[in-house]
Scaffold this active site. Structure first.
Site, short mmCIF file in Angstrom:
data_model
loop_
_atom_site.label_atom_id
_atom_site.label_comp_id
_atom_site.label_asym_id
_atom_site.label_seq_id
_atom_site.Cartn_x
_atom_site.Cartn_y
_atom_site.Cartn_z
N HIS A 80 0.84 -1.21 0.00
CA HIS A 80 0.00 0.00 0.00
C HIS A 80 0.87 1.25 0.00
O HIS A 80 1.69 1.45 0.89
CB HIS A 80 -0.88 -0.01 1.24
N ARG A 81 0.63 2.11 -0.99
CA ARG A 81 1.44 3.32 -1.20
C ARG A 81 2.92 2.95 -1.23
O ARG A 81 3.77 3.68 -0.70
CB ARG A 81 1.18 4.39 -0.13
N GLU B 273 0.18 -0.67 -4.70
CA GLU B 273 -0.87 0.34 -4.91
C GLU B 273 -0.21 1.68 -4.69
O GLU B 273 0.68 1.82 -3.82
CB GLU B 273 -1.99 0.12 -3.89
N ASP C 116 -1.10 6.29 -5.23
CA ASP C 116 -2.11 7.32 -5.50
C ASP C 116 -1.55 8.34 -6.50
O ASP C 116 -0.39 8.73 -6.39
CB ASP C 116 -2.46 8.06 -4.20
N HIS D 57 -0.67 11.19 -2.00
CA HIS D 57 -2.00 10.88 -1.46
C HIS D 57 -2.80 12.12 -1.11
O HIS D 57 -3.98 12.23 -1.46
CB HIS D 57 -1.83 9.99 -0.22
N GLU E 34 -4.31 4.06 -8.16
CA GLU E 34 -5.51 4.73 -7.67
C GLU E 34 -5.52 6.17 -8.17
O GLU E 34 -4.63 6.96 -7.84
CB GLU E 34 -5.57 4.71 -6.14
N LYS F 147 -6.58 9.61 -7.70
CA LYS F 147 -6.95 10.33 -6.47
C LYS F 147 -7.01 11.81 -6.80
O LYS F 147 -6.15 12.58 -6.38
CB LYS F 147 -5.86 10.03 -5.44
N ASP G 177 0.16 -1.95 4.28
CA ASP G 177 1.33 -1.10 4.54
C ASP G 177 2.55 -1.94 4.89
O ASP G 177 3.68 -1.45 4.85
CB ASP G 177 1.05 -0.17 5.73
O1 G3P Z 1 -6.60 1.85 -2.89
C1 G3P Z 1 -6.79 1.47 -1.57
C2 G3P Z 1 -6.55 2.60 -0.60
O2 G3P Z 1 -5.33 3.21 -0.92
C3 G3P Z 1 -7.64 3.62 -0.60
O3 G3P Z 1 -7.50 4.58 0.42
O4 G3P Z 1 -6.87 6.77 1.29
O5 G3P Z 1 -5.24 4.93 1.39
O6 G3P Z 1 -5.79 5.99 -0.77
P1 G3P Z 1 -6.30 5.59 0.58
MG MG Z 2 -4.71 4.75 -2.21
#
Ligand code: G3P
Ligand code: MG
Length: 245
Positions: free
Chosen positions: A9-10, A36, A38, A51, A113, A115, A235
């Site tokens: 994540h990120r 993943e 943003d 993000h 993603e 965003k 994460d």
């Molecule tokens: O894509 C999953 C997750 O990243 C969505 O929430 O706020 O962490 O971008 P956020």
């Molecule tokens: Mg995200």
């Protein structure tokens, strides 16, 4: 479609600054095969990985992303000094283009993603998918393009109809199957907090793989995988992979 069991994540947000090249590398080091991240646009319309709407939380500077040019945003330190101190000093907010080049060299796949800053829902998808079209080869792992914003998913469908889209929601409510269908989505991306086993089963019965975020707790990871969730976005991808092994 095929999705990996674990997605960083990120990047790998707990152990390296989020949405940086160091974070993408860290996810790879932890054994993740996908990440993943943003994507937002700079003032001059360049897709970059970040993000928040401002750079305040993750860099040593202050300001709104949409008010900063790529030249300005590229100068600031994105090593998340508030979290990591000097450890990642020199990390930058990367462009989508350089991020994809790194992922390609590492043999990794990705969930992009979209965003958008408010009002830039369509532009952000169009610009991001133009970068994907020119810098992600056909033979590389097929990415998933997700967003909380219907307008961004619609624009993604126009810009890259062949790429799978992911329906992102903090909580699955109302006619979420119908909404995902209407947007031509291929996958469902629910937040873990409100997710129920029946919803995973419902998604599967309609042919949607389920990619759950942000799962950082080992026991919760085991439980949600036990419900049949296809992918856990974390994460701490290495630790979660070990927990469900
Ligand atoms: O894509 C999953 C997750 O990243 C969505 O929430 O706020 O962490 O971008 P956020
Ligand atoms: Mg995200």
């Amino acid at each position: 479609m095929q999705v990996p069991t674990i997605i960083g994540h990120r990047g790998a947000r707990t152990n390296a600054p989020e949405n940086t090249l160091a974070g993408l590398r860290r996810a790879h080091e932890e054994g993740a095969t996908w990440v993943e991240f943003d994507v937002k646009l700079t003032r001059d319309g360049v897709p970059v990985l970040i993000h928040d709407e401002t750079v305040d939380r993750t860099t040593d500077a202050r300001g709104a992303v949409r008010e900063m040019t790529l030249a300005e945003i590229s100068r600031i330190d994105a090593g998340c000094p508030a979290v990591f101190g000097d450890r990642f000093r020199g990390a930058r907010i990367p462009t989508l283009e350089e991020s994809l080049a790194l992922l390609l060299s590492l043999g990794m796949g990705f969930n992009l993603e979209v965003k958008p800053c408010p009002g830039l829902e369509r532009e952000t998808s169009h610009a991001a998918l133009a970068v994907v079209a020119r810098s992600w080869p056909a033979g590389a792992p097929v990415p998933v393009i997700s967003s909380f914003k219907a307008a961004s998913l619609e624009a993604a469908r126009e810009a890259a109809p062949a790429l799978p889209r992911g329906y992102l929601a903090e909580r699955l409510e109302g006619d979420w199957i119908g909404a995902a269908r209407a947007l031509g989505c291929a996958t469902i991306h629910p937040g873990f907090r409100h997710l129920e086993r029946a919803q995973v089963e419902e998604a599967h019965s309609h042919g949607f793989p389920v990619l759950v975020w942000t799962v950082n707790d080992a026991a919760r990871a085991v439980e949600i995988r036990g419900w049949g969730a296809d992918s856990l976005i974390s994460d701490v991808p290495g630790a979660i992979a070990a927990a469900i092994a």
